[in-house]
Design an enzyme around this catalytic site. Structure first.
Site, PDB file in Angstrom:
ATOM      1  N   ILE A  11     -46.673  -9.814  31.879  1.00  0.00           N
ATOM      2  CA  ILE A  11     -47.668 -11.276  31.979  1.00  0.00           C
ATOM      3  C   ILE A  11     -47.283 -12.481  31.951  1.00  0.00           C
ATOM      4  O   ILE A  11     -48.080 -13.190  32.873  1.00  0.00           O
ATOM      5  CB  ILE A  11     -49.052 -10.652  30.978  1.00  0.00           C
ATOM      6  N   ARG A  14     -46.213 -13.685  35.461  1.00  0.00           N
ATOM      7  CA  ARG A  14     -47.521 -14.148  36.112  1.00  0.00           C
ATOM      8  C   ARG A  14     -48.291 -15.422  35.564  1.00  0.00           C
ATOM      9  O   ARG A  14     -48.508 -16.239  36.479  1.00  0.00           O
ATOM     10  CB  ARG A  14     -48.532 -12.730  36.335  1.00  0.00           C
ATOM     11  N   SER A  32     -38.359 -16.599  23.032  1.00  0.00           N
ATOM     12  CA  SER A  32     -38.018 -15.206  22.954  1.00  0.00           C
ATOM     13  C   SER A  32     -37.382 -14.880  21.790  1.00  0.00           C
ATOM     14  O   SER A  32     -36.588 -15.769  21.265  1.00  0.00           O
ATOM     15  CB  SER A  32     -37.380 -14.939  24.346  1.00  0.00           C
ATOM     16  N   ARG A  33     -37.344 -13.624  21.698  1.00  0.00           N
ATOM     17  CA  ARG A  33     -36.515 -12.965  20.467  1.00  0.00           C
ATOM     18  C   ARG A  33     -34.952 -13.271  20.870  1.00  0.00           C
ATOM     19  O   ARG A  33     -34.280 -13.229  20.114  1.00  0.00           O
ATOM     20  CB  ARG A  33     -36.710 -11.490  20.396  1.00  0.00           C
ATOM     21  N   LEU A  70     -47.494 -11.428  23.762  1.00  0.00           N
ATOM     22  CA  LEU A  70     -46.796 -10.242  22.881  1.00  0.00           C
ATOM     23  C   LEU A  70     -47.555  -8.942  22.873  1.00  0.00           C
ATOM     24  O   LEU A  70     -48.762  -9.085  23.040  1.00  0.00           O
ATOM     25  CB  LEU A  70     -46.457 -10.983  21.432  1.00  0.00           C
ATOM     26  N   HIS A  75     -50.229 -10.145  17.690  1.00  0.00           N
ATOM     27  CA  HIS A  75     -51.274 -11.031  17.864  1.00  0.00           C
ATOM     28  C   HIS A  75     -51.789 -11.889  16.514  1.00  0.00           C
ATOM     29  O   HIS A  75     -51.650 -13.147  16.501  1.00  0.00           O
ATOM     30  CB  HIS A  75     -52.360 -10.661  18.899  1.00  0.00           C
ATOM     31  N   LYS A  93     -55.076 -10.391  25.839  1.00  0.00           N
ATOM     32  CA  LYS A  93     -55.914  -9.260  25.389  1.00  0.00           C
ATOM     33  C   LYS A  93     -54.996  -8.282  24.894  1.00  0.00           C
ATOM     34  O   LYS A  93     -54.193  -8.055  25.696  1.00  0.00           O
ATOM     35  CB  LYS A  93     -57.135  -9.023  26.227  1.00  0.00           C
ATOM     36  N   ARG A 162     -46.873  -0.252  25.307  1.00  0.00           N
ATOM     37  CA  ARG A 162     -48.338   0.706  25.349  1.00  0.00           C
ATOM     38  C   ARG A 162     -48.250   1.961  25.042  1.00  0.00           C
ATOM     39  O   ARG A 162     -49.144   2.751  24.776  1.00  0.00           O
ATOM     40  CB  ARG A 162     -48.719   0.599  27.079  1.00  0.00           C
ATOM     41  N   ASP A 174     -55.922  -1.431  25.316  1.00  0.00           N
ATOM     42  CA  ASP A 174     -55.144  -2.206  26.335  1.00  0.00           C
ATOM     43  C   ASP A 174     -56.288  -2.435  27.639  1.00  0.00           C
ATOM     44  O   ASP A 174     -56.591  -3.038  28.033  1.00  0.00           O
ATOM     45  CB  ASP A 174     -54.073  -1.361  27.017  1.00  0.00           C
TER      46      ASP A 174
END
Ligand SMILES: NC(=O)C1=CN([C@@H]2O[C@H](COP(=O)(O)OP(=O)(O)OC[C@H]3O[C@@H](n4cnc5c(N)ncnc54)[C@H](OP(=O)(O)O)[C@@H]3O)[C@@H](O)[C@H]2O)C=CC1
Ligand SMILES: O=C1CO[C@H](CO)[C@@H](O)[C@@H]1O
Length: 329
Positions: A11, A14, A32-33, A70, A75, A93, A162, A174
């Site tokens: 995401i 985008r 970033s990690r 993330l 979150h 979300k 996911r 999700d």
């Protein structure tokens, strides 16, 4: 407003363009990690600062707001930390993995006097407002039932969040976020009672079917999953007509943005309404309008999802306990 981004996943690739193309917004840092991924991302998207680790982003003076992209289980931790660092928060979300965590995010932002918004872009599309105004204004007569389906067909890469229970995975959270959202927005209230049944894989819901019971005989049936081709539609059925939209979460890229009204005489009217929902969402966060209504709705959506998850586990219908909030900045 200067944004820093946490996470370099799907995401982010985008939304970074949406942030960069919104008036009044600059993306000044990416975290970033992995330093290598942060550097790569920064060079690809023309971002000045690449940092390793999410705390380093919060330590950056060049950041006023954080876009948190993330997996859901992270979150709460990072939204609270961002608020405590005095940064505004745009959180992907689902807002969190349960209502308690969602309330903790809200409380931290309240305390720090920063603004927060869940990144549920469809809520900000002008078409959504049109459809809701039409239904709430009696355009379909008395609302009886909302149906919604949100899905896409895997494949997933290995390690995909996911499919990981510990990262807040599963289609119910999700994609249920969207389906519950449209049903509740159309009903204009939160449901009193819900039921869900899930097909599980790797201990997360791969598919979920749900029933929601609202006040005044309004009901909703929802279908979400990772095992059917992309669907993102709803129908709000009333005594005189129905509103149908086949891409309410995000308009299909290659088509006119539309919805339809079917009446009992068999007539069909198509309505067109173009908008840029991600930019509208970002503008809402960086503007000065109250976010109380969005904040309240996000937390209530999370509470409905809690009840659905409990229902699937206990295999019985569950009464929804809807939290109410103190005002947002
Ligand atoms: N609004 C929308 O339309 C969409 C929203 N989403 C939401 O955005 C969030 C992120 O989704 P998406 O971008 O698809 O996810 P990805 O798995 O593609 O990316 C998540 C990013 O989080 C970081 N991360 C930190 N810890 C972990 C971990 N333990 N496992 C995996 N990644 C980790 C990684 O970035 P790094 O390693 O660089 O730190 C990774 O790239 C979710 O909440 C999802 O629901 C997703 C798609 C569309
Ligand atoms: O929010 C989302 C939008 O839809 C995607 C699928 O197309 C989801 O995977 C994602 O989490």
């Amino acid at each position: 407003m200067r944004f820093g981004i946490m996470g370099t996943g799907r995401i982010t690739r985008r939304l970074v363009a949406d942030l960069q193309s919104t008036d009044g917004v600059a993306v000044t840092a990416i975290a970033s990690r992995s330093a290598e991924r942060a550097n790569w991302f920064a060079s690809q998207y023309g971002i000045e600062n690449a940092v390793e680790g999410y705390q380093a982003l919060l330590d950056c003076d060049e950041v006023d707001a954080v876009y948190l992209a993330l997996p859901p289980a992270l979150h709460r931790q990072w939204a609270v930390a961002a608020a405590e660092a005095g940064k505004h928060v745009l959180c992907e979300k689902p807002l969190a993995v349960d209502a308690q965590q969602a309330i903790a995010i809200h409380a931290a932002c309240q305390k720090a006097q920063v603004r927060w918004l869940d990144a549920t872009a469809w809520l900000h599309h002008a078409r959504s407002k049109q459809m809701l105004d039409f239904v709430h204004g009696g355009g379909i007569g008395k609302l009886g039932h909302v149906s919604a389906a949100v899905s896409f067909y895997r494949p997933f890469q290995s390690g995909e969040h996911r499919l990981r229970a510990d990262l807040g995975g599963g289609a119910l959270l999700d994609l249920g976020w969207y389906a519950v959202g449209i049903a509740c927005r159309m009903a204009g209230v939160m449901p009193q009672r819900v039921f869900a049944d899930c097909v599980m894989e790797q201990q997360v819901p791969l598919r979920a079917n749900a029933m929601l019971w609202f006040d005044q005989d309004v009901t909703a049936s929802l279908s979400v999953g990772y095992d059917t081709a992309t669907r993102k539609w709803f129908e709000a059925a009333g005594s005189e007509a129905s509103v149908i939209c086949d891409d309410f979460t995000r308009p299909w890229a290659d088509r006119t943005t539309r919805y339809w009204v079917h009446n009992s005489a068999g007539e069909v009217q198509a309505h067109e309404c173009a908008d840029r929902q991600e930019q509208r969402m970002i503008e809402t966060l960086i503007g000065d309008q109250s976010l109380a209504e969005f904040n309240q709705f996000a937390i209530q959506t999370q509470a409905v999802l809690d009840a659905l998850i409990q229902s699937a586990r206990e295999r019985q219908a569950i009464d929804v306990v809807v939290p109410s909030l103190t005002a947002s900045p």
